[in-house]
Design a protein around this motif. Sequence first.
Motif, PDB file in Angstrom:
ATOM      1  N   PHE A 237       0.839  -1.184   0.000  1.00 28.52           N
ATOM      2  CA  PHE A 237       0.000   0.000   0.000  1.00 28.52           C
ATOM      3  C   PHE A 237       0.882   1.243   0.000  1.00 28.52           C
ATOM      4  O   PHE A 237       2.062   1.188   0.332  1.00 28.52           O
ATOM      5  N   ILE A 238       0.262   2.356  -0.356  1.00 30.42           N
ATOM      6  CA  ILE A 238       0.959   3.630  -0.373  1.00 30.42           C
ATOM      7  C   ILE A 238       0.438   4.481   0.780  1.00 30.42           C
ATOM      8  O   ILE A 238      -0.770   4.708   0.903  1.00 30.42           O
ATOM      9  N   LEU A 239       1.338   4.938   1.642  1.00 32.33           N
ATOM     10  CA  LEU A 239       0.952   5.792   2.758  1.00 32.33           C
ATOM     11  C   LEU A 239       0.521   7.158   2.252  1.00 32.33           C
ATOM     12  O   LEU A 239       1.010   7.646   1.228  1.00 32.33           O
ATOM     13  N   ALA A 240      -0.391   7.780   2.978  1.00 37.15           N
ATOM     14  CA  ALA A 240      -0.984   9.034   2.513  1.00 37.15           C
ATOM     15  C   ALA A 240      -0.009  10.188   2.650  1.00 37.15           C
ATOM     16  O   ALA A 240       0.623  10.376   3.688  1.00 37.15           O
ATOM     17  N   SER A 241       0.100  10.956   1.577  1.00 40.00           N
ATOM     18  CA  SER A 241       0.801  12.232   1.628  1.00 40.00           C
ATOM     19  C   SER A 241      -0.242  13.337   1.486  1.00 40.00           C
ATOM     20  O   SER A 241      -1.402  13.064   1.180  1.00 40.00           O
ATOM     21  N   ILE A 242       0.174  14.558   1.702  1.00 40.38           N
ATOM     22  CA  ILE A 242      -0.740  15.693   1.599  1.00 40.38           C
ATOM     23  C   ILE A 242      -0.465  16.394   0.284  1.00 40.38           C
ATOM     24  O   ILE A 242       0.628  16.951   0.097  1.00 40.38           O
ATOM     25  N   PRO A 243      -1.403  16.347  -0.666  1.00 39.68           N
ATOM     26  CA  PRO A 243      -1.163  16.961  -1.977  1.00 39.68           C
ATOM     27  C   PRO A 243      -0.737  18.421  -1.859  1.00 39.68           C
ATOM     28  O   PRO A 243      -1.365  19.222  -1.164  1.00 39.68           O
ATOM     29  N   GLY A 244       0.365  18.736  -2.512  1.00 35.34           N
ATOM     30  CA  GLY A 244       0.875  20.097  -2.506  1.00 35.34           C
ATOM     31  C   GLY A 244       1.837  20.397  -1.375  1.00 35.34           C
ATOM     32  O   GLY A 244       2.495  21.440  -1.384  1.00 35.34           O
ATOM     33  N   LEU A 245       1.914  19.477  -0.398  1.00 35.41           N
ATOM     34  CA  LEU A 245       2.789  19.721   0.751  1.00 35.41           C
ATOM     35  C   LEU A 245       3.893  18.671   0.863  1.00 35.41           C
ATOM     36  O   LEU A 245       4.507  18.527   1.924  1.00 35.41           O
ATOM     37  N   GLU A 246       4.131  17.927  -0.214  1.00 30.59           N
ATOM     38  CA  GLU A 246       5.159  16.890  -0.160  1.00 30.59           C
ATOM     39  C   GLU A 246       6.527  17.467   0.207  1.00 30.59           C
ATOM     40  O   GLU A 246       7.306  16.836   0.927  1.00 30.59           O
ATOM     41  N   ALA A 247       6.814  18.676  -0.288  1.00 29.73           N
ATOM     42  CA  ALA A 247       8.112  19.285  -0.013  1.00 29.73           C
ATOM     43  C   ALA A 247       8.263  19.674   1.458  1.00 29.73           C
ATOM     44  O   ALA A 247       9.386  19.867   1.942  1.00 29.73           O
ATOM     45  N   ALA A 248       7.150  19.798   2.153  1.00 28.40           N
ATOM     46  CA  ALA A 248       7.187  20.207   3.564  1.00 28.40           C
ATOM     47  C   ALA A 248       7.195  19.025   4.514  1.00 28.40           C
ATOM     48  O   ALA A 248       7.149  19.222   5.737  1.00 28.40           O
ATOM     49  N   HIS A 249       7.243  17.796   3.983  1.00 25.69           N
ATOM     50  CA  HIS A 249       7.204  16.620   4.849  1.00 25.69           C
ATOM     51  C   HIS A 249       8.323  16.628   5.889  1.00 25.69           C
ATOM     52  O   HIS A 249       8.117  16.234   7.038  1.00 25.69           O
ATOM     53  N   PHE A 250       9.511  17.049   5.493  1.00 25.09           N
ATOM     54  CA  PHE A 250      10.652  17.049   6.422  1.00 25.09           C
ATOM     55  C   PHE A 250      10.343  17.904   7.641  1.00 25.09           C
ATOM     56  O   PHE A 250      10.587  17.502   8.783  1.00 25.09           O
ATOM     57  N   TRP A 251       9.783  19.086   7.411  1.00 21.76           N
ATOM     58  CA  TRP A 251       9.494  20.008   8.508  1.00 21.76           C
ATOM     59  C   TRP A 251       8.268  19.556   9.291  1.00 21.76           C
ATOM     60  O   TRP A 251       8.206  19.763  10.517  1.00 21.76           O
TER      61      TRP A 251
END
Length: 314
Positions: free
Chosen positions: A14-28
């Motif tokens: 399965f693929i864990l959910a990311s937040i569309p448009g905020l992938e670049a902010a995942h680290f923070w």
Amino acid sequence: MPFSNSSDLSSSSFILASIPGLEAAHFWMAIPLCSMYIVAVAGNCAVLFIVKTEPSLHAPMYFFLCMLAAIDLALSTSTVPRVLSFYWFNTKEISFGACLLQMFLIHTLSAIESTVLLAMAVDRYVAICHPLRHAAILTNALTVKIGLAAMARGVLFFLPLPLLLLPLPFCNSRVLSHSFCLHQDVMNLACANTTPSVVYGLTAILLVMGLDALLICISYALILRAVLQLASWKERLRAFSTCVAHIGVVLAFYVPLIGLSVVHRFGRGLAPLVRVAMGNVYILVPAVLNPIIYGVRTKQIQRRILSLIHIYKF
């Protein structure tokens, strides 16, 4: 990012959910999650250590508190490191087996915590309504038996959940709604009849968390009736103040649980950020708040923490 048809269930993922448009902010975004996880681990380990080393806390109420601390450690550790790995290293995929195991642990540990909260409510009822019989009724041996019964209840009720999902084909989108695996989330991705899984999942939730919440409310109704029969307001406040910490812990557990259930059943049109945030709140907030609530309300724990700070400071 859906997966194409796959007939080999054992090798599916399965693929864990990311937040569309905020992938670049995942680290923070992972930094506050990591900070909360560290606080949860430190706080619950401190509770376990203090209760173990403080003889005055060797009583059923604090043994139940140790059970809560152990459950919160297990629940947060079974999810948060995987979420942080997703946010920091972009490890989006989770295997089918790992997803089922994580789902089983989340639901089982939540059921055990619910049972322990009910036992703590009964402990408060006996302590206030039958104070002379409290020590005779709630012995240490009975406390251990209640803990074992809570574990057995959680496992027996929620082991069928992954077993019901095991034979189902998953041929549609494999993108989850959260950064970890929950039963309803995984079930919604199946392209087969999920009625048995839906019925059993709802029944298990009602017979465990729903019944526990009802019995906790009944316990506090009886406690309130007994408190109001006391002669003065000072006595009433003193008696009811012994329940404040437990009420706070109950709210910290059930409010995120109810919120997450509402999001799953009625929040299909909500933004992905809301679903992901509610999931993280459900996993982390009780684990963070429980040791803080009891640390603030319990003088023995406060004194022990201050003494440890004094020792390590000097």
